[in-house]
Design a protein around this motif. Sequence first.
Motif, mmCIF file in Angstrom:
data_model
loop_
_atom_site.group_PDB
_atom_site.id
_atom_site.type_symbol
_atom_site.label_atom_id
_atom_site.label_comp_id
_atom_site.label_asym_id
_atom_site.label_seq_id
_atom_site.Cartn_x
_atom_site.Cartn_y
_atom_site.Cartn_z
ATOM 1 N N ASP A 111 0.861 -1.324 0.170
ATOM 2 C CA ASP A 111 0.044 0.173 -0.330
ATOM 3 C C ASP A 111 0.732 1.422 0.073
ATOM 4 O OD1 ASP A 111 -2.504 1.359 -0.014
ATOM 5 O OD2 ASP A 111 -2.799 1.255 2.056
ATOM 6 N N PHE A 112 0.509 2.619 -0.107
ATOM 7 C CA PHE A 112 0.798 3.404 -0.223
ATOM 8 C C PHE A 112 0.432 4.902 0.449
ATOM 9 C CE2 PHE A 112 2.515 8.008 -1.847
ATOM 10 C CZ PHE A 112 3.777 7.609 -1.943
ATOM 11 N N ALA A 113 0.555 5.315 1.693
ATOM 12 C CA ALA A 113 -0.059 5.318 2.512
ATOM 13 C C ALA A 113 1.225 7.308 3.187
ATOM 14 C CB ALA A 113 -0.393 4.905 3.998
ATOM 15 N N ASN B 281 4.947 12.832 5.991
ATOM 16 C CA ASN B 281 5.548 11.792 5.926
ATOM 17 C C ASN B 281 4.391 10.904 4.778
ATOM 18 O OD1 ASN B 281 7.484 11.894 7.586
ATOM 19 N ND2 ASN B 281 6.181 10.585 9.040
ATOM 20 N N GLU B 282 5.238 9.760 3.487
ATOM 21 C CA GLU B 282 4.309 9.431 2.724
ATOM 22 C C GLU B 282 5.487 8.337 2.567
ATOM 23 O OE1 GLU B 282 3.590 11.835 -0.393
ATOM 24 O OE2 GLU B 282 5.730 11.769 -1.274
#
Length: 107
Positions: free
Chosen positions: A78-80, A85-86
């Motif tokens: 996943d990309f959060a 922050n990412e």
Amino acid sequence: MPVTLTEKAAKHVSNFIAKRGKGVGLRLGVRTTGCSGMAYKLEYADDINPEDALFESHGVKVIVDPKSLPYLEGTELDFAREGLNEGFKFKNPNVKDQCGCGESFNI
């Protein structure tokens, strides 16, 4: 079991490959390191080796080398974004334990 991307992760990878101007997908692997034994490796791939496992998720190719595949089977990437922050988040059903900082794991 396949290695998959969420829709958010696939969109992020697609956008990055487009900005980069080349690439066939995302290469995912593991390496020995860290306080728990293993860490994830991520890189944008420009080619696919004959022995690689190939998965496709939301139109993005996910490439896994044969040595890493047993540790990554069933993983969802996943990309959060969390505050400022990412980054990518791994949901790996094979992980038995991970270090406190979340950078390494063991199976």
